[in-house]
Design a protein around this motif. Sequence first.
Motif, PDB file in Angstrom:
ATOM      1  N   VAL A 131      10.209   6.081   2.480  1.00 14.41           N
ATOM      2  CA  VAL A 131       8.973   6.985   3.394  1.00 14.41           C
ATOM      3  C   VAL A 131      10.437   7.837   3.849  1.00 14.41           C
ATOM      4  O   VAL A 131      10.852   7.108   5.038  1.00 14.41           O
ATOM      5  CB  VAL A 131       8.312   6.130   4.610  1.00 14.41           C
ATOM      6  CG1 VAL A 131       8.031   7.194   4.938  1.00 14.41           C
ATOM      7  CG2 VAL A 131       7.704   5.322   3.121  1.00 14.41           C
ATOM      8  N   LEU A 132      10.404   8.695   3.401  1.00 17.61           N
ATOM      9  CA  LEU A 132      11.572   9.722   4.096  1.00 17.61           C
ATOM     10  C   LEU A 132      10.875  10.724   4.861  1.00 17.61           C
ATOM     11  O   LEU A 132      10.273  11.230   4.235  1.00 17.61           O
ATOM     12  CB  LEU A 132      12.712  10.279   2.800  1.00 17.61           C
ATOM     13  CG  LEU A 132      12.976   8.654   1.940  1.00 17.61           C
ATOM     14  CD1 LEU A 132      13.806  10.035   0.396  1.00 17.61           C
ATOM     15  CD2 LEU A 132      13.708   7.989   3.071  1.00 17.61           C
ATOM     16  N   GLY A 260       7.813   6.733  -3.771  1.00 21.66           N
ATOM     17  CA  GLY A 260       8.343   7.460  -1.887  1.00 21.66           C
ATOM     18  C   GLY A 260       7.365   8.263  -1.725  1.00 21.66           C
ATOM     19  O   GLY A 260       6.273   9.089  -2.450  1.00 21.66           O
ATOM     20  N   THR A 261       7.281   8.553  -0.264  1.00 20.66           N
ATOM     21  CA  THR A 261       6.962   9.820   0.097  1.00 20.66           C
ATOM     22  C   THR A 261       7.501  10.480   1.025  1.00 20.66           C
ATOM     23  O   THR A 261       8.505   9.378   1.621  1.00 20.66           O
ATOM     24  CB  THR A 261       5.515   9.013   1.121  1.00 20.66           C
ATOM     25  OG1 THR A 261       4.601   8.248   0.617  1.00 20.66           O
ATOM     26  CG2 THR A 261       5.026   9.837   1.894  1.00 20.66           C
ATOM     27  N   SER A 286       7.605  10.327  -6.331  1.00 24.01           N
ATOM     28  CA  SER A 286       7.141  10.344  -5.228  1.00 24.01           C
ATOM     29  C   SER A 286       6.388  11.248  -4.725  1.00 24.01           C
ATOM     30  O   SER A 286       6.068  12.170  -5.836  1.00 24.01           O
ATOM     31  CB  SER A 286       9.058  11.396  -4.467  1.00 24.01           C
ATOM     32  OG  SER A 286       8.619  13.195  -5.013  1.00 24.01           O
ATOM     33  N   ARG A 287       5.928  11.293  -3.392  1.00 23.82           N
ATOM     34  CA  ARG A 287       4.676  12.387  -3.066  1.00 23.82           C
ATOM     35  C   ARG A 287       4.945  13.105  -1.510  1.00 23.82           C
ATOM     36  O   ARG A 287       5.850  12.752  -0.807  1.00 23.82           O
ATOM     37  CB  ARG A 287       3.701  11.716  -2.317  1.00 23.82           C
ATOM     38  CG  ARG A 287       2.453  12.156  -2.315  1.00 23.82           C
ATOM     39  CD  ARG A 287       1.052  11.699  -1.319  1.00 23.82           C
ATOM     40  NE  ARG A 287       2.110  11.235  -0.941  1.00 23.82           N
ATOM     41  CZ  ARG A 287       0.352  10.210   0.154  1.00 23.82           C
ATOM     42  NH1 ARG A 287      -0.906  11.067   0.033  1.00 23.82           N
ATOM     43  NH2 ARG A 287       0.660   9.353   1.003  1.00 23.82           N
ATOM     44  N   ALA A 310       1.969   7.766   6.737  1.00 21.65           N
ATOM     45  CA  ALA A 310       2.074   7.114   5.819  1.00 21.65           C
ATOM     46  C   ALA A 310       2.985   5.927   5.541  1.00 21.65           C
ATOM     47  O   ALA A 310       2.390   5.470   3.948  1.00 21.65           O
ATOM     48  CB  ALA A 310       3.743   8.329   5.491  1.00 21.65           C
ATOM     49  N   ASN A 311       3.246   4.920   6.433  1.00 25.58           N
ATOM     50  CA  ASN A 311       3.654   3.804   7.124  1.00 25.58           C
ATOM     51  C   ASN A 311       1.885   2.997   6.209  1.00 25.58           C
ATOM     52  O   ASN A 311       2.412   1.958   5.739  1.00 25.58           O
ATOM     53  CB  ASN A 311       4.168   3.437   8.061  1.00 25.58           C
ATOM     54  CG  ASN A 311       5.530   4.103   8.166  1.00 25.58           C
ATOM     55  OD1 ASN A 311       6.542   4.023   6.723  1.00 25.58           O
ATOM     56  ND2 ASN A 311       5.688   4.454   9.343  1.00 25.58           N
ATOM     57  N   GLU A 312       1.229   3.419   7.137  1.00 28.06           N
ATOM     58  CA  GLU A 312       0.139   2.624   6.790  1.00 28.06           C
ATOM     59  C   GLU A 312      -0.561   2.689   5.188  1.00 28.06           C
ATOM     60  O   GLU A 312      -0.945   1.637   4.355  1.00 28.06           O
ATOM     61  CB  GLU A 312      -1.297   3.319   7.694  1.00 28.06           C
ATOM     62  CG  GLU A 312      -1.178   2.888   8.667  1.00 28.06           C
ATOM     63  CD  GLU A 312      -1.959   1.406   9.400  1.00 28.06           C
ATOM     64  OE1 GLU A 312      -2.601   1.052   9.145  1.00 28.06           O
ATOM     65  OE2 GLU A 312      -0.566   0.839   8.876  1.00 28.06           O
TER      66      GLU A 312
END
Length: 323
Positions: A131-132, A260-261, A286-287, A310-312
């Motif tokens: 997650v970035l 990945g987000t 990725s999104r 995003a983490n959820e």
Amino acid sequence: MTALFPPLSINHSEMLNTDDGHSLYVETSGNPNGIPVLCLHGGPGAGMSDDYRRLFNPHLYFIIGMDQRGSGRSTPFASLENNTTAHLLADIRMLRKHLNIEQWVLFGGSWGATLALLAAIDDPVSVKAMVLRGIFLAREQDRYWFLSKEGGAAQIFTEHYQKFIEPVGEHDDVQALCEAYYQAMTCNDEVHKMAAVRAWCGWEERISRLQHPHGDPLEHDNVHRAISLALMECHYLKHHCFVSENAIINHIDKIKHIPGTIIQGRYDIVCKMEAAHTLSEHWPNSRLLIVPDAGHSASEPSIAEALVKANEAMAAFLQESSI
């Protein structure tokens, strides 16, 4: 910042010694049986913030934080010796083995996102997901955007750029500007050194948010953090972040399978939108989520809310995938 989880105490902290003179501050929190997530702070040199743990559901994640070399509570403070990207990647590998973690999620913003991508490329088998936020690809064009008088940031925040260059004067070349700042921040004149530190941090702070909570962005700043942030950023940018040109995109095939987000503020002036879009185009798993009313900083409410969500979502995806 109402989107954040309540303040969270740490479970454990320690100093992890390297074999070349550094001692790294490491802390863990959340659920020891949860999804391991390594949080990589920005800068380089920013150190961990007080609120980074609140971006994660503590029942779902085992949250790991580390102050990178020369930053935060790691020692020696603001040391440039044995402080390169290769050293930081070695520290990440060492930490994972020390914690006996097979795979983890990598989480980071700005330089933290850069380091997460490089760490995944360095050791893709160890990474579950990423997650970035605020993508910096460490290319020449990214340095130019942030530091050049002709770059995008200076064109938008012209008056702030004039304050930025006051301690070192105007330079046509980004490399020359970095060299001038490096000399100023490593000289024996403490007054000149601190003027350079304040100007460097002031530039980044002034362009990192859509709205500032107070007039002078450095009025309430932590001087300790400002010194390591300014010096370390200058050191890394002076050396092109110790990576080859376009290293991340050129090696993206190594991580194309990793989910990945990518979260990017629409008005991020520190790290330009093109970088996030380019990364998403080359990373098929990725999104890209564009936050319409935010700039660069994770402290902006809309960015914080996007990160929490995003983490959820990533936790739910990983739990479902493991069934």
